[in-house]
Design a protein around this motif. Structure first.
Motif, PDB file in Angstrom:
ATOM      1  N   ALA A  70      41.750  48.287  41.625  1.00  0.00           N
ATOM      2  CA  ALA A  70      41.081  46.995  41.806  1.00  0.00           C
ATOM      3  C   ALA A  70      39.747  46.953  41.065  1.00  0.00           C
ATOM      4  O   ALA A  70      39.007  47.942  41.019  1.00  0.00           O
ATOM      5  CB  ALA A  70      40.847  46.734  43.300  1.00  0.00           C
ATOM      6  N   VAL A  71      39.443  45.806  40.468  1.00  0.00           N
ATOM      7  CA  VAL A  71      38.163  45.599  39.779  1.00  0.00           C
ATOM      8  C   VAL A  71      37.598  44.250  40.199  1.00  0.00           C
ATOM      9  O   VAL A  71      38.342  43.328  40.550  1.00  0.00           O
ATOM     10  CB  VAL A  71      38.317  45.641  38.239  1.00  0.00           C
ATOM     11  CG1 VAL A  71      38.764  47.015  37.767  1.00  0.00           C
ATOM     12  CG2 VAL A  71      39.294  44.564  37.747  1.00  0.00           C
ATOM     13  N   LEU A  72      36.280  44.137  40.161  1.00  0.00           N
ATOM     14  CA  LEU A  72      35.646  42.841  40.424  1.00  0.00           C
ATOM     15  C   LEU A  72      36.108  41.827  39.383  1.00  0.00           C
ATOM     16  O   LEU A  72      36.264  42.161  38.206  1.00  0.00           O
ATOM     17  CB  LEU A  72      34.127  42.958  40.343  1.00  0.00           C
ATOM     18  CG  LEU A  72      33.373  43.612  41.488  1.00  0.00           C
ATOM     19  CD1 LEU A  72      31.876  43.607  41.176  1.00  0.00           C
ATOM     20  CD2 LEU A  72      33.642  42.912  42.805  1.00  0.00           C
ATOM     21  N   VAL A  95      44.043  43.202  40.827  1.00  0.00           N
ATOM     22  CA  VAL A  95      44.802  44.445  40.961  1.00  0.00           C
ATOM     23  C   VAL A  95      46.024  44.348  40.059  1.00  0.00           C
ATOM     24  O   VAL A  95      46.488  43.253  39.741  1.00  0.00           O
ATOM     25  CB  VAL A  95      45.241  44.696  42.421  1.00  0.00           C
ATOM     26  CG1 VAL A  95      44.048  44.855  43.338  1.00  0.00           C
ATOM     27  CG2 VAL A  95      46.137  43.566  42.919  1.00  0.00           C
ATOM     28  N   PRO A  96      46.553  45.490  39.629  1.00  0.00           N
ATOM     29  CA  PRO A  96      47.783  45.468  38.826  1.00  0.00           C
ATOM     30  C   PRO A  96      48.920  44.800  39.585  1.00  0.00           C
ATOM     31  O   PRO A  96      48.982  44.834  40.816  1.00  0.00           O
ATOM     32  CB  PRO A  96      48.067  46.962  38.600  1.00  0.00           C
ATOM     33  CG  PRO A  96      46.744  47.630  38.756  1.00  0.00           C
ATOM     34  CD  PRO A  96      46.021  46.843  39.810  1.00  0.00           C
ATOM     35  N   GLU A  97      49.821  44.209  38.842  1.00  0.00           N
ATOM     36  CA  GLU A  97      50.893  43.433  39.465  1.00  0.00           C
ATOM     37  C   GLU A  97      51.740  44.276  40.420  1.00  0.00           C
ATOM     38  O   GLU A  97      52.235  43.786  41.423  1.00  0.00           O
ATOM     39  CB  GLU A  97      51.793  42.826  38.390  1.00  0.00           C
ATOM     40  CG  GLU A  97      52.810  41.854  38.957  1.00  0.00           C
ATOM     41  CD  GLU A  97      53.682  41.258  37.877  1.00  0.00           C
ATOM     42  OE1 GLU A  97      54.008  40.063  37.983  1.00  0.00           O
ATOM     43  OE2 GLU A  97      54.028  41.984  36.930  1.00  0.00           O
ATOM     44  N   GLY A  98      51.883  45.553  40.155  1.00  0.00           N
ATOM     45  CA  GLY A  98      52.702  46.397  41.010  1.00  0.00           C
ATOM     46  C   GLY A  98      52.167  46.555  42.418  1.00  0.00           C
ATOM     47  O   GLY A  98      52.899  46.906  43.342  1.00  0.00           O
ATOM     48  N   ARG A  99      50.876  46.275  42.605  1.00  0.00           N
ATOM     49  CA  ARG A  99      50.264  46.349  43.943  1.00  0.00           C
ATOM     50  C   ARG A  99      50.314  44.966  44.568  1.00  0.00           C
ATOM     51  O   ARG A  99      49.682  44.039  44.093  1.00  0.00           O
ATOM     52  CB  ARG A  99      48.805  46.812  43.812  1.00  0.00           C
ATOM     53  CG  ARG A  99      48.081  46.893  45.152  1.00  0.00           C
ATOM     54  CD  ARG A  99      48.369  48.220  45.845  1.00  0.00           C
ATOM     55  NE  ARG A  99      47.762  48.244  47.174  1.00  0.00           N
ATOM     56  CZ  ARG A  99      46.508  48.625  47.416  1.00  0.00           C
ATOM     57  NH1 ARG A  99      45.718  48.987  46.433  1.00  0.00           N
ATOM     58  NH2 ARG A  99      46.058  48.651  48.664  1.00  0.00           N
ATOM     59  N   ARG A 116      39.192  38.033  48.118  1.00  0.00           N
ATOM     60  CA  ARG A 116      40.476  37.531  47.646  1.00  0.00           C
ATOM     61  C   ARG A 116      41.020  38.501  46.613  1.00  0.00           C
ATOM     62  O   ARG A 116      40.299  38.900  45.704  1.00  0.00           O
ATOM     63  CB  ARG A 116      40.338  36.147  47.009  1.00  0.00           C
ATOM     64  CG  ARG A 116      39.979  35.042  47.965  1.00  0.00           C
ATOM     65  CD  ARG A 116      40.069  33.675  47.317  1.00  0.00           C
ATOM     66  NE  ARG A 116      39.214  33.563  46.137  1.00  0.00           N
ATOM     67  CZ  ARG A 116      38.960  32.405  45.515  1.00  0.00           C
ATOM     68  NH1 ARG A 116      39.515  31.293  45.956  1.00  0.00           N
ATOM     69  NH2 ARG A 116      38.165  32.371  44.469  1.00  0.00           N
ATOM     70  N   VAL A 117      42.265  38.841  46.760  1.00  0.00           N
ATOM     71  CA  VAL A 117      42.907  39.786  45.859  1.00  0.00           C
ATOM     72  C   VAL A 117      43.944  39.045  45.014  1.00  0.00           C
ATOM     73  O   VAL A 117      44.809  38.348  45.554  1.00  0.00           O
ATOM     74  CB  VAL A 117      43.564  40.936  46.635  1.00  0.00           C
ATOM     75  CG1 VAL A 117      44.138  41.971  45.671  1.00  0.00           C
ATOM     76  CG2 VAL A 117      42.550  41.576  47.581  1.00  0.00           C
ATOM     77  N   SER A 122      48.412  41.134  33.035  1.00  0.00           N
ATOM     78  CA  SER A 122      47.695  41.446  31.801  1.00  0.00           C
ATOM     79  C   SER A 122      46.227  41.762  32.085  1.00  0.00           C
ATOM     80  O   SER A 122      45.466  40.893  32.501  1.00  0.00           O
ATOM     81  CB  SER A 122      47.781  40.247  30.833  1.00  0.00           C
ATOM     82  OG  SER A 122      47.057  40.490  29.654  1.00  0.00           O
ATOM     83  N   LEU A 123      45.842  43.005  31.860  1.00  0.00           N
ATOM     84  CA  LEU A 123      44.445  43.403  31.970  1.00  0.00           C
ATOM     85  C   LEU A 123      44.168  44.492  30.928  1.00  0.00           C
ATOM     86  O   LEU A 123      43.995  45.669  31.261  1.00  0.00           O
ATOM     87  CB  LEU A 123      44.122  43.903  33.382  1.00  0.00           C
ATOM     88  CG  LEU A 123      42.629  44.103  33.693  1.00  0.00           C
ATOM     89  CD1 LEU A 123      41.858  42.810  33.518  1.00  0.00           C
ATOM     90  CD2 LEU A 123      42.457  44.647  35.108  1.00  0.00           C
TER      91      LEU A 123
END
Length: 309
Positions: A70-72, A95-99, A116-117, A122-123
């Protein structure tokens, strides 16, 4: 212990339980919590003091409580990059899509601003910016914030403000949008960035330029520099150099006495220089566009403009 001190410094006194156990061992961690020197703020996250959290610690708790890369993001990340004028709550995280978002939400800490998550496919590395904690780059943060905004006007305000405050360039915004084919409000974000590139860096100015296009009026020059009597450089909201017509679009702050008097003085200088001047409120531009367009058309024609049929 030196490694622990560094981690606590880097993370504002917040660390994950996994980090703490890896550095100190499970027994020492349990002792620190039982003695009250450390506090378990939420599942998987420890704070190295018993008091309330400051802003930086809230950000770290949000990121570590979600984990999984997770990143801001959004306004929270943009605020850390210098964006002013917007409330950076709830704290947005990517967060990555897999999470899955649902699993991340179960770990949100109590007693903090909302979190909010969001999931993303794409990151790329160029969309990340080193910070405390890690966050998305300023252009990516603004594009995401516009997509998550409560409405189109808020989305446009976010993009315009980022350009106006010079924490990002319009081209940087457009480049990020081109890399995110599934981004929300793509067309609106690109349009706003293009207006900002042309000089319209306030929502009222963007509305004014759109009004001119819609009513087939010649496009004005925006933020035209002009020296006043004291030698200071002032900027005109909109100016038609060929017809010496100047337009000011007033927001709510123009009603305050100190701004009102400054506006009158600037208007007098425009008249002294031989230009015509029209003034409209931002409300008129948005809610009475036909009336504004009619007065603009008559002023331009009086000054010599000939409409092209």
């Amino acid at each position: 212990m030196r490694e622990l001190d560094w981690v606590l410094f880097e993370q504002g006194g917040v660390l994950s339980t996994k980090q703490a156990v890896g550095l100190l061992g499970a027994g020492k961690v349990r002792h620190l919590i039982a003695s009250g020197r450390w506090r378990r703020w939420c599942r998987g996250v420890l704070v190295s003091h018993p008091g309330e959290l400051n802003h930086l610690q809230q950000l770290w708790v949000a990121v570590l409580s979600v984990g999984g890369g997770a990143v801001l993001a959004g306004l929270a990340a943009a605020a850390e990059s210098g964006l002013r004028g917007f409330r950076a709550e709830p704290i947005d995280l990517l967060v990555p899509e897999g999470r899955t978002t649902a699993s991340a939400r179960r770990h949100l800490p109590p007693g903090m601003p909302g979190v909010r998550v969001h999931r993303t496919r794409s990151l790329p590395q160029e969309h990340l910016q080193v910070g405390r904690p890690m966050r998305t780059s300023t252009p990516r943060s603004l594009v995401d914030a516009a997509g998550w905004a409560r409405g189109d006007n808020e989305a446009r305000s976010i993009i315009a403000a980022g350009c106006q405050q010079r924490i990002v360039t319009p081209q940087e915004i457009i480049t990020v949008v081109q890399q995110l084919p599934r981004a929300r409000r793509r067309a609106l974000v690109v349009e706003t960035a293009q207006y900002a590139h042309g000089g319209a860096t306030a929502l009222s100015e963007i509305d004014f330029v759109k009004l001119c296009r819609r009513h087939r009026l010649p496009p004005p020059d925006l933020q035209e520099p002009r020296k006043d009597a004291s030698g200071r450089t002032r900027y005109l909201d909109a100016y038609w150099r060929a017809w010496k017509l100047h337009v000011e679009v007033d927001g709510a702050h123009h009603m305050q006495v100190r701004y009102w008097e400054a506006d009158m003085s600037r208007q007098n200088e425009v008249w002294i220089a031989g230009d015509r001047i029209l003034r409209f409120s931002a409300w008129q531009v948005r809610h009475r566009p036909k009336e504004v367009a009619d007065q603009l058309r008559r002023a331009l024609m009086t000054a010599g403009w000939v409409p092209v049929e």
